[in-house]
Design an enzyme around this catalytic site. Structure first.
Site, PDB file in Angstrom:
ATOM      1  N   HIS A  16       0.819  -1.215   0.000  1.00  0.00           N
ATOM      2  CA  HIS A  16       0.000   0.000   0.000  1.00  0.00           C
ATOM      3  C   HIS A  16       0.855   1.268   0.000  1.00  0.00           C
ATOM      4  O   HIS A  16       0.315   2.372  -0.192  1.00  0.00           O
ATOM      5  CB  HIS A  16      -0.919   0.050   1.223  1.00  0.00           C
ATOM      6  CG  HIS A  16      -1.951  -1.023   1.266  1.00  0.00           C
ATOM      7  ND1 HIS A  16      -2.783  -1.310   0.213  1.00  0.00           N
ATOM      8  CD2 HIS A  16      -2.285  -1.901   2.257  1.00  0.00           C
ATOM      9  CE1 HIS A  16      -3.580  -2.314   0.542  1.00  0.00           C
ATOM     10  NE2 HIS A  16      -3.304  -2.691   1.775  1.00  0.00           N
TER      11      HIS A  16
ATOM     12  N   ASP B 181      -2.738 -10.706  -1.921  1.00  0.00           N
ATOM     13  CA  ASP B 181      -3.244 -10.147  -0.669  1.00  0.00           C
ATOM     14  C   ASP B 181      -4.696  -9.748  -0.888  1.00  0.00           C
ATOM     15  O   ASP B 181      -5.070  -9.292  -1.968  1.00  0.00           O
ATOM     16  CB  ASP B 181      -2.399  -8.934  -0.277  1.00  0.00           C
ATOM     17  CG  ASP B 181      -2.755  -8.355   1.079  1.00  0.00           C
ATOM     18  OD1 ASP B 181      -3.847  -7.762   1.185  1.00  0.00           O
ATOM     19  OD2 ASP B 181      -1.965  -8.486   2.021  1.00  0.00           O
TER      20      ASP B 181
ATOM     21  N   HIS C  32      -6.353  -7.297   0.024  1.00  0.00           N
ATOM     22  CA  HIS C  32      -6.537  -5.866  -0.203  1.00  0.00           C
ATOM     23  C   HIS C  32      -5.804  -5.451  -1.476  1.00  0.00           C
ATOM     24  O   HIS C  32      -4.770  -6.022  -1.815  1.00  0.00           O
ATOM     25  CB  HIS C  32      -6.018  -5.071   1.001  1.00  0.00           C
ATOM     26  CG  HIS C  32      -6.626  -5.533   2.293  1.00  0.00           C
ATOM     27  ND1 HIS C  32      -5.868  -6.059   3.318  1.00  0.00           N
ATOM     28  CD2 HIS C  32      -7.918  -5.575   2.707  1.00  0.00           C
ATOM     29  CE1 HIS C  32      -6.677  -6.398   4.320  1.00  0.00           C
ATOM     30  NE2 HIS C  32      -7.909  -6.121   3.966  1.00  0.00           N
TER      31      HIS C  32
ATOM     32  N   ASP D 277      -4.433 -12.960   3.939  1.00  0.00           N
ATOM     33  CA  ASP D 277      -5.645 -12.424   4.545  1.00  0.00           C
ATOM     34  C   ASP D 277      -6.907 -12.711   3.741  1.00  0.00           C
ATOM     35  O   ASP D 277      -7.988 -12.241   4.105  1.00  0.00           O
ATOM     36  CB  ASP D 277      -5.511 -10.925   4.823  1.00  0.00           C
ATOM     37  CG  ASP D 277      -4.741 -10.169   3.760  1.00  0.00           C
ATOM     38  OD1 ASP D 277      -4.489 -10.744   2.689  1.00  0.00           O
ATOM     39  OD2 ASP D 277      -4.380  -9.002   4.002  1.00  0.00           O
TER      40      ASP D 277
END
Length: 370
Positions: free
Chosen positions: A144, A181, A183, A269
């Site tokens: 990120h 991931d 996200h 995740d």
């Protein structure tokens, strides 16, 4: 077949800390402290992964080592000087919020440099031919992080820093980054979206983080047009949807791009028990996705593959997902059984839902691979 796999980690990376949180919400106001007041991005899921690698016996078959921190020169290939100065000053002052959902503590700057250094060393070990593939247990994560700011518990763009170092020192050309991931890998996308030499592919839960983001229409800009692919999957997507997305979009995109190296932003995740998302993967999902990428790497780039750890916040389950992944990389199977596998398999979407998910993936494949 057994392969020569390296595993990069360092105890100091587990010492990065944040202020008191419950899950990812700061303690205070209406948020009551919990027994631990630990942020979801705590060291425990990573430390437990490392422990399971060791106690299972898998570690005996891996080349295990640490690495030097990334240098300022390495960081400046990706990040702005102003941001790095701000990051170091806040770290030296004891911590604070460096960006949206990005708390740091004392010493976080130096630990983040180590995290990037682990990723750099993993890439270098593979490109030098020392090992067939490598896993970097990097913490804090990086996908990120923006060139000029922190976001979502990510402070330095570990994978981007490793790519730029390899280009500077090894003459690396085309690189593919697959981000599974849960996200969206917005930082990696933003850093490379104008570049045609780095293919970025993100499989993520639709609208999860960054909040509300989907991204299926974002294909890159300028020279990078077509070199960015987003695969937003609806909440509740499970093993079948991910494997279908790998088959219909990810692998054909790799075949078309023909990378010299494949890097996976490896978050765990998307598992069924993760507190930060709502997907339904299990350890065999990660094993089989790793197998698909490994086989693609063997076909396209002499097996050159690096996995860099990102998210994953279920302390009890990340170790089993990680172990399955590294077993597949190394070709070594341990005696460890996943105690939650059968229960999660029973939760997988039924025919009607899976059919809808596959139709959506097929439509997206036609659009992004046109």
């Amino acid at each position: 077949m057994k392969r020569n796999t390296a595993f990069f980690s360092d105890e100091l990376s587990f010492w990065h800390t944040q202020s008191a949180h419950v899950l990812c919400v700061p303690v205070g106001g209406w948020i009551q402290p919990s027994a631990s007041t630990a942020h979801a991005e705590s060291p425990e899921s990573k430390r437990r992964l490392k422990s399971l690698v060791d106690v299972s016996g898998l570690g005996q078959h891996l080349l295990q080592r640490s690495a030097a921190p990334a240098s300022e020169e390495d960081l400046l290939r990706v990040h702005t000087a102003e941001y790095l100065q701000r990051f170091k000053a806040m770290s030296d002052a004891g911590g604070g919020y460096l960006g949206p959902e990005a708390p740091i503590g004392p010493g976080s700057y130096e630990i983040a440099k180590l995290s990037a250094g682990l990723a750099m060393a993993a890439v270098d070990a593979v490109l030098s031919g020392e090992v067939d593939n490598a896993y970097s247990l990097s913490r804090p994560p990086g996908h990120h992080a923006l060139a000029d700011g922190a976001m979502g518990v990510c402070f330095l763009a570990n994978i981007a820093i490793a790519i730029e170092a390899a280009k500077a020192h090894r003459g690396l050309g085309r690189v593919a980054v697959i981000d599974w991931d849960v996200h969206h890998g917005n930082g990696t996308q933003s850093i490379f979206e104008n570049r045609g030499d780095v293919l970025t592919i993100s499989l993520h839960q639709d609208g999860c983080f960054p909040h509300g983001y989907s991204g299926e229409e974002d294909r890159g800009l300028g020279e990078g047009l077509g070199a960015n692919i987003n695969i937003p999957l609806p909440a509740g997507s499970g093993h079948g949807a991910y494997m279908h997305a790998m088959e219909r979009i990810v692998l054909p995109a790799l075949e078309r791009f023909k990378p010299e190296l494949i890097i996976v932003a490896c978050g765990f995740d998307a598992s069924a028990v993760d507190p930060m998302a709502r997907m339904l993967l299990h350890s065999e999902s990660f094993r089989l996705m790793t197998r698909a990428v490994r086989q693609a790497a063997e076909h396209l780039c002499d097996g050159r593959m690096v996995l860099v750890h990102e998210g994953g916040y279920a302390e009890v389950y990340v170790p089993f997902c990680g172990l399955a992944t590294i077993e597949e990389m190394s070709g070594v199977r341990t005696e460890v059984d996943d105690p939650m596998l059968e229960a999660i398999e029973l939760q997988q979407p039924r025919k009607v839902t899976l059919t809808f998910q596959r139709q959506w993936i097929d439509q997206l494949a036609q659009a992004v691979l046109a």
